[in-house]
Design a protein around this motif. Structure first.
Motif, PDB file in Angstrom:
ATOM      1  N   ALA A  94       0.813  -1.262  -0.151  1.00 53.32           N
ATOM      2  CA  ALA A  94       0.137  -0.088  -0.130  1.00 53.32           C
ATOM      3  C   ALA A  94       0.873   1.411   0.088  1.00 53.32           C
ATOM      4  CB  ALA A  94      -1.107  -0.103   1.304  1.00 53.32           C
ATOM      5  N   ARG A  95       1.855   1.311   0.816  1.00 53.68           N
ATOM      6  CA  ARG A  95       2.924   2.530   0.908  1.00 53.68           C
ATOM      7  C   ARG A  95       3.553   2.510  -0.371  1.00 53.68           C
ATOM      8  NH1 ARG A  95       3.138   0.878   5.916  1.00 53.68           N
ATOM      9  NH2 ARG A  95       4.681  -0.589   5.903  1.00 53.68           N
ATOM     10  N   ALA A  96       3.898   1.469  -1.117  1.00 53.17           N
ATOM     11  CA  ALA A  96       4.521   1.710  -2.401  1.00 53.17           C
ATOM     12  C   ALA A  96       3.682   2.310  -3.473  1.00 53.17           C
ATOM     13  CB  ALA A  96       5.070   0.270  -2.690  1.00 53.17           C
ATOM     14  N   VAL A  97       2.489   1.843  -3.655  1.00 55.73           N
ATOM     15  CA  VAL A  97       1.325   2.304  -4.699  1.00 55.73           C
ATOM     16  C   VAL A  97       1.148   3.815  -4.149  1.00 55.73           C
ATOM     17  CG1 VAL A  97      -0.960   2.111  -5.255  1.00 55.73           C
ATOM     18  CG2 VAL A  97       0.429   0.138  -5.085  1.00 55.73           C
ATOM     19  N   ALA A  98       0.997   4.143  -2.819  1.00 60.67           N
ATOM     20  CA  ALA A  98       0.692   5.627  -2.492  1.00 60.67           C
ATOM     21  C   ALA A  98       1.802   6.652  -2.713  1.00 60.67           C
ATOM     22  CB  ALA A  98       0.310   5.624  -1.128  1.00 60.67           C
ATOM     23  N   SER A  99       2.836   6.150  -2.834  1.00 59.50           N
ATOM     24  CA  SER A  99       3.964   7.169  -2.719  1.00 59.50           C
ATOM     25  C   SER A  99       4.057   7.718  -4.320  1.00 59.50           C
ATOM     26  CB  SER A  99       5.344   6.407  -2.657  1.00 59.50           C
ATOM     27  OG  SER A  99       5.627   5.452  -3.533  1.00 59.50           O
ATOM     28  N   GLY A 100       3.788   8.925  -4.194  1.00 61.98           N
ATOM     29  CA  GLY A 100       3.723   9.629  -5.660  1.00 61.98           C
ATOM     30  C   GLY A 100       2.537   9.487  -6.408  1.00 61.98           C
ATOM     31  N   ARG A 101       1.313   9.201  -5.628  1.00 59.35           N
ATOM     32  CA  ARG A 101       0.320   8.882  -6.550  1.00 59.35           C
ATOM     33  C   ARG A 101      -0.604   9.832  -5.805  1.00 59.35           C
ATOM     34  NH1 ARG A 101       1.842   3.862  -7.819  1.00 59.35           N
ATOM     35  NH2 ARG A 101       1.743   3.475  -9.714  1.00 59.35           N
ATOM     36  N   ASP A 102      -1.463  10.667  -6.559  1.00 60.45           N
ATOM     37  CA  ASP A 102      -2.773  11.180  -5.969  1.00 60.45           C
ATOM     38  C   ASP A 102      -3.852  10.335  -5.848  1.00 60.45           C
ATOM     39  OD1 ASP A 102      -1.632  13.620  -5.810  1.00 60.45           O
ATOM     40  OD2 ASP A 102      -2.066  14.518  -7.632  1.00 60.45           O
ATOM     41  N   GLY A 103      -4.656  10.422  -4.841  1.00 60.07           N
ATOM     42  CA  GLY A 103      -6.022   9.504  -4.968  1.00 60.07           C
ATOM     43  C   GLY A 103      -5.953   8.917  -3.573  1.00 60.07           C
ATOM     44  N   ARG A 104      -6.915   7.582  -3.425  1.00 61.86           N
ATOM     45  CA  ARG A 104      -6.880   6.889  -2.295  1.00 61.86           C
ATOM     46  C   ARG A 104      -7.143   5.456  -2.582  1.00 61.86           C
ATOM     47  NH1 ARG A 104     -12.549   6.234  -0.247  1.00 61.86           N
ATOM     48  NH2 ARG A 104     -13.883   6.427  -2.125  1.00 61.86           N
ATOM     49  N   MET A 105      -6.577   4.559  -1.627  1.00 66.02           N
ATOM     50  CA  MET A 105      -6.631   3.080  -1.795  1.00 66.02           C
ATOM     51  C   MET A 105      -8.284   2.731  -1.351  1.00 66.02           C
ATOM     52  SD  MET A 105      -4.470   0.355   0.212  1.00 66.02           S
ATOM     53  CE  MET A 105      -5.342   0.168   1.721  1.00 66.02           C
ATOM     54  N   LEU A 106      -8.800   1.768  -2.269  1.00 70.78           N
ATOM     55  CA  LEU A 106      -9.923   1.215  -1.960  1.00 70.78           C
ATOM     56  C   LEU A 106      -9.781  -0.144  -1.345  1.00 70.78           C
ATOM     57  CD1 LEU A 106     -11.610   2.396  -5.231  1.00 70.78           C
ATOM     58  CD2 LEU A 106     -11.774   3.502  -3.139  1.00 70.78           C
ATOM     59  N   GLY A 107      -8.854  -0.977  -1.669  1.00 74.79           N
ATOM     60  CA  GLY A 107      -8.722  -2.209  -1.034  1.00 74.79           C
ATOM     61  C   GLY A 107      -7.231  -2.786  -1.661  1.00 74.79           C
ATOM     62  N   ILE A 108      -6.953  -3.880  -0.931  1.00 72.29           N
ATOM     63  CA  ILE A 108      -5.820  -4.661  -1.191  1.00 72.29           C
ATOM     64  C   ILE A 108      -6.064  -6.052  -1.068  1.00 72.29           C
ATOM     65  CG2 ILE A 108      -4.837  -4.666   1.092  1.00 72.29           C
ATOM     66  CD1 ILE A 108      -2.025  -4.346  -0.280  1.00 72.29           C
ATOM     67  N   ARG A 109      -5.548  -7.035  -2.062  1.00 78.93           N
ATOM     68  CA  ARG A 109      -5.680  -8.405  -2.093  1.00 78.93           C
ATOM     69  C   ARG A 109      -4.707  -9.119  -2.665  1.00 78.93           C
ATOM     70  NH1 ARG A 109      -8.622  -6.904  -6.612  1.00 78.93           N
ATOM     71  NH2 ARG A 109      -8.051  -8.393  -8.423  1.00 78.93           N
ATOM     72  N   PRO A 110      -4.529 -10.495  -2.038  1.00 74.82           N
ATOM     73  CA  PRO A 110      -3.162 -11.232  -2.528  1.00 74.82           C
ATOM     74  C   PRO A 110      -3.559 -11.725  -3.845  1.00 74.82           C
ATOM     75  CG  PRO A 110      -4.106 -12.230  -0.580  1.00 74.82           C
ATOM     76  CD  PRO A 110      -4.762 -10.771  -0.648  1.00 74.82           C
ATOM     77  N   ALA A 111      -2.519 -11.661  -4.477  1.00 75.00           N
ATOM     78  CA  ALA A 111      -2.491 -12.324  -5.984  1.00 75.00           C
ATOM     79  C   ALA A 111      -1.356 -13.071  -6.350  1.00 75.00           C
ATOM     80  CB  ALA A 111      -3.051 -11.137  -7.007  1.00 75.00           C
ATOM     81  N   GLY A 112      -1.162 -14.116  -6.586  1.00 74.72           N
ATOM     82  CA  GLY A 112      -0.180 -14.938  -7.028  1.00 74.72           C
ATOM     83  C   GLY A 112       0.948 -14.842  -5.980  1.00 74.72           C
ATOM     84  N   GLU A 113       2.142 -14.115  -6.659  1.00 73.17           N
ATOM     85  CA  GLU A 113       3.220 -13.775  -5.867  1.00 73.17           C
ATOM     86  C   GLU A 113       3.258 -12.332  -5.265  1.00 73.17           C
ATOM     87  OE1 GLU A 113       6.439 -15.711  -5.844  1.00 73.17           O
ATOM     88  OE2 GLU A 113       5.267 -17.282  -6.429  1.00 73.17           O
ATOM     89  N   GLY A 114       2.243 -11.903  -5.143  1.00 69.90           N
ATOM     90  CA  GLY A 114       2.065 -10.587  -4.737  1.00 69.90           C
ATOM     91  C   GLY A 114       0.863 -10.012  -4.426  1.00 69.90           C
ATOM     92  N   PHE A 115       0.636  -8.678  -4.451  1.00 68.33           N
ATOM     93  CA  PHE A 115      -0.621  -8.272  -4.160  1.00 68.33           C
ATOM     94  C   PHE A 115      -1.210  -7.271  -5.285  1.00 68.33           C
ATOM     95  CE2 PHE A 115       1.973  -8.538  -0.319  1.00 68.33           C
ATOM     96  CZ  PHE A 115       0.898  -9.264   0.526  1.00 68.33           C
ATOM     97  N   VAL A 116      -2.573  -6.825  -5.251  1.00 66.49           N
ATOM     98  CA  VAL A 116      -3.165  -6.172  -6.242  1.00 66.49           C
ATOM     99  C   VAL A 116      -3.920  -5.041  -5.364  1.00 66.49           C
ATOM    100  CG1 VAL A 116      -4.852  -5.874  -7.872  1.00 66.49           C
ATOM    101  CG2 VAL A 116      -3.687  -7.881  -7.837  1.00 66.49           C
ATOM    102  N   VAL A 117      -3.407  -3.765  -5.519  1.00 64.16           N
ATOM    103  CA  VAL A 117      -4.065  -2.906  -4.860  1.00 64.16           C
ATOM    104  C   VAL A 117      -5.115  -2.113  -5.648  1.00 64.16           C
ATOM    105  CG1 VAL A 117      -3.571  -0.438  -3.673  1.00 64.16           C
ATOM    106  CG2 VAL A 117      -1.893  -2.410  -3.506  1.00 64.16           C
ATOM    107  N   ARG A 118      -6.235  -1.838  -5.260  1.00 67.93           N
ATOM    108  CA  ARG A 118      -7.379  -1.177  -5.851  1.00 67.93           C
ATOM    109  C   ARG A 118      -6.966   0.241  -5.458  1.00 67.93           C
ATOM    110  NH1 ARG A 118     -12.770  -3.788  -7.722  1.00 67.93           N
ATOM    111  NH2 ARG A 118     -11.075  -4.523  -9.236  1.00 67.93           N
TER     112      ARG A 118
END
Length: 141
Positions: A94-118
């Motif tokens: 979540a921190r990696a996605v949020a750094s340098g992006r405007d907006g907000r996180m809606l959710g996060i889920r595991p996916a395979g070898e990582g995560f998908v952040v909505r």
């Protein structure tokens, strides 16, 4: 110098009757001033003691250095082990996605070898952003 050399040297200089270097250590400053040969013998005995103390300190320093090297090696190997199986957690993603992006996180889920952040950008656009589970880096938008 060895004890024998010290005794022979003192005998050559002043013909002082000294049995061994241990008796030279028992000299008082007044008696050492009385005979230059005895003073020299006392100084040589003190020099030998000083060299022995320095050798002991060097051995202690070597032991301390070896101990510190072993501690550093253990820490390095522990860090290597941690680095090899280290995985990002959802908070890191979540921190990696949020750094340098405007907006907000809606959710996060595991996916395979990582995560998908909505993620919702300003203006309402929603995007699924992939984060590598091992490195924690954003791999796709």
């Amino acid at each position: 110098m060895t004890r024998t050399r010290v005794i022979l040297f003192a005998l050559l200089i002043g013909s002082a009757p000294v049995a061994n270097a241990a008796s030279a250590q028992a000299l008082t400053p007044a008696s050492a001033q009385a005979s230059p040969a005895l003073a020299l013998l006392a100084a040589l005995a003190d020099d030998q003691q000083t060299r022995e103390r320095v050798r002991e300190r060097d051995r202690d320093d070597d032991d301390r250095d070896r101990f510190e090297d072993r501690v550093r090696e253990r820490e390095r190997s522990r860090d290597d082990r941690r680095g090899s199986d280290r995985s990002a957690n959802p908070g890191d993603a979540a921190r990696a996605v949020a750094s340098g992006r405007d907006g907000r996180m809606l959710g996060i889920r595991p996916a395979g070898e990582g995560f998908v952040v909505r993620w919702e950008y300003p203006g309402g656009r929603v995007s699924d952003i992939r984060v590598d589970g091992r490195t924690g880096r954003v791999s796709g938008d």
